[in-house]
Enzyme design. Structure first.
Site, PDB file in Angstrom:
ATOM      1  N   SER A  78       0.815  -1.218   0.000  1.00  0.00           N
ATOM      2  CA  SER A  78       0.000   0.000   0.000  1.00  0.00           C
ATOM      3  C   SER A  78       0.851   1.271   0.000  1.00  0.00           C
ATOM      4  O   SER A  78       0.310   2.374   0.162  1.00  0.00           O
ATOM      5  CB  SER A  78      -0.913  -0.007   1.231  1.00  0.00           C
ATOM      6  OG  SER A  78      -0.142  -0.191   2.383  1.00  0.00           O
ATOM      7  N   THR A 180      -1.922   3.882   4.090  1.00  0.00           N
ATOM      8  CA  THR A 180      -0.868   4.864   4.245  1.00  0.00           C
ATOM      9  C   THR A 180       0.086   4.609   5.389  1.00  0.00           C
ATOM     10  O   THR A 180      -0.341   4.204   6.468  1.00  0.00           O
ATOM     11  CB  THR A 180      -1.571   6.206   4.560  1.00  0.00           C
ATOM     12  OG1 THR A 180      -2.623   6.346   3.641  1.00  0.00           O
ATOM     13  CG2 THR A 180      -0.629   7.352   4.551  1.00  0.00           C
ATOM     14  N   THR A 198       1.808   6.959   0.377  1.00  0.00           N
ATOM     15  CA  THR A 198       0.841   5.886   0.081  1.00  0.00           C
ATOM     16  C   THR A 198       0.689   5.647  -1.421  1.00  0.00           C
ATOM     17  O   THR A 198       0.995   6.515  -2.233  1.00  0.00           O
ATOM     18  CB  THR A 198      -0.545   6.267   0.651  1.00  0.00           C
ATOM     19  OG1 THR A 198      -1.421   5.147   0.567  1.00  0.00           O
ATOM     20  CG2 THR A 198      -1.180   7.411  -0.113  1.00  0.00           C
ATOM     21  N   ARG A 208      -7.470   9.495  -9.186  1.00  0.00           N
ATOM     22  CA  ARG A 208      -8.002   9.725  -7.828  1.00  0.00           C
ATOM     23  C   ARG A 208      -6.830  10.003  -6.859  1.00  0.00           C
ATOM     24  O   ARG A 208      -5.829   9.312  -6.834  1.00  0.00           O
ATOM     25  CB  ARG A 208      -8.762   8.494  -7.372  1.00  0.00           C
ATOM     26  CG  ARG A 208      -9.345   8.598  -5.950  1.00  0.00           C
ATOM     27  CD  ARG A 208      -8.433   7.980  -4.926  1.00  0.00           C
ATOM     28  NE  ARG A 208      -8.993   8.054  -3.566  1.00  0.00           N
ATOM     29  CZ  ARG A 208      -8.308   7.792  -2.472  1.00  0.00           C
ATOM     30  NH1 ARG A 208      -7.042   7.456  -2.547  1.00  0.00           N
ATOM     31  NH2 ARG A 208      -8.859   7.873  -1.284  1.00  0.00           N
ATOM     32  N   THR A 231      -4.668   7.866   8.391  1.00  0.00           N
ATOM     33  CA  THR A 231      -4.686   6.708   7.510  1.00  0.00           C
ATOM     34  C   THR A 231      -6.142   6.316   7.297  1.00  0.00           C
ATOM     35  O   THR A 231      -7.006   6.678   8.099  1.00  0.00           O
ATOM     36  CB  THR A 231      -3.890   5.540   8.115  1.00  0.00           C
ATOM     37  OG1 THR A 231      -3.929   4.426   7.217  1.00  0.00           O
ATOM     38  CG2 THR A 231      -4.457   5.104   9.456  1.00  0.00           C
ATOM     39  N   GLY A 232      -6.394   5.604   6.225  1.00  0.00           N
ATOM     40  CA  GLY A 232      -7.761   5.152   5.990  1.00  0.00           C
ATOM     41  C   GLY A 232      -8.412   5.869   4.823  1.00  0.00           C
ATOM     42  O   GLY A 232      -7.721   6.368   3.927  1.00  0.00           O
TER      43      GLY A 232
END
Ligand code: GLY
Length: 324
Positions: A78, A180, A198, A208, A231-232
């Site tokens: 990732s 991330t 990330t 995106r 993160t997320g």
């Protein structure tokens, strides 16, 4: 004392809280150097940063060295080399950095460059700008002497081919598809700095960009107050200007822990307000204040973060979460 006097005192006291608490922190000689980072891979990246901070490195240098370990690891799916591609099969990376003085640099949607954290730093230090994207960022990397590398490793290619079989566009970031690395550090001089890097959502729409390269969303540092990173699910973090919000909460005198909780609560509130589905959505924040206190919190269980303090055993912490 009449009611108006009482209200004046309360208002005055509330307004004074940030100044009182910063005064205490600024006058304090106790600085606990620390590096913290999102997810399990943060254990090795914070260890690297603390080794350097121990030797006197700045938070900026140490944190960059930390996240670069993750970017170079093809098994971390990732971030950097080996990151998951977009739905067109291109690995595109996002990163940013910020120091205690308010210097910032950012790159987004960059192909073929492993160390986008260093590229963000180059934008910060070598250009009059704060953000470069896409081909322009790649071109700048070449001018700066960065290596061109195919970021798609066989495992990512296999995953993408499997995804293509159904080609269902259902982007989400959850525990299994976590993302991330955000890392923030406090050095021996009491200076804060951070990086966020990330490959973003797996199989995302081409072009995106999430929160990670957006200063204030994926990362924010205020040298007088603290630092935070996220993160997320990037869209949700951007919606509440997440990392800035955490630092702003610390500026009100809240601890890093409570500040992270407030930011997650705000995201949750926005979901409810919009009547939007938050199935599977994961978001996590981590934060450090100027003294070296740390905190972390997430939307749902599963988020972990690494804490590495000078002279103490490194810890991998299971963050508390808003939802069960
Ligand atoms: N948090 C990374 C992303 O949403 O791209």
């Amino acid at each position: 004392m009449n009611r108006n006097d009482f209200l004046k005192i309360i208002t005055g006291a509330t307004a004074a809280i940030p100044f009182l608490s910063f005064g205490r922190k600024n006058n304090s000689s106790i600085i606990e150097p620390v590096s913290i980072a999102t997810w399990r891979f943060g254990v090795k990246t914070t260890a690297r940063a603390m080794d350097l901070i121990k030797e006197g490195a700045s938070a900026l240098d140490a944190t960059e060295a930390g996240v670069k370990i993750c970017e170079a690891d093809p098994n971390e799916r990732s971030v950097g080399l080996g990151g998951r591609p977009d739905r067109d099969g291109k690995v595109t990376l996002d990163a940013c950095c910020m120091d205690h003085l308010g210097n910032i640099g950012s790159v987004a949607a960059v192909e073929d460059i492993v160390h986008v954290s260093s590229l963000a730093r180059a934008v910060m230090e070598r250009t009059p700008h704060v953000m470069l994207v896409g081909d322009g960022a790649r071109q700048f990397a070449i001018e700066m002497g960065f290596d061109i590398t195919n970021l798609m490793v066989p495992d990512s290619e296999n995953e993408w081919n499997k995804w293509l079989e159904k080609s269902e566009y259902n982007p989400h970031v959850n525990v299994e598809n976590h993302d991330t690395i955000g890392q923030i550090s406090l050095d021996r001089k009491g200076h804060l700095a951070g990086f966020c890097t990330t490959s973003g959502m797996g199989f995302k729409m081409r072009g995106r960009v999430g929160d990670s390269p957006i200063i204030g969303a994926g990362l924010y540092v205020d040298g007088d107050i603290g630092a935070a990173t996220a993160t997320g699910h990037g869209e949700e973090v951007i919606r509440v200007v997440g990392s800035y919000r955490v630092v702003a909460e610390m500026a009100r005198g809240l601890s890093p822990q409570i500040a992270c909780e407030e930011a997650v609560r705000k995201i949750h509130q926005f979901f409810i307000r919009r009547n939007a589905s938050m199935k599977d959505t994961q978001i996590g924040f981590i934060a450090i204040n100027k003294k070296g206190d740390v905190g972390g919190f997430s939307m749902r269980p599963g988020f972990q973060y690494a804490v590495n303090k000078l002279g103490k055993e490194p810890q991998l912490i299971d963050a508390n979460s808003l939802l069960s």
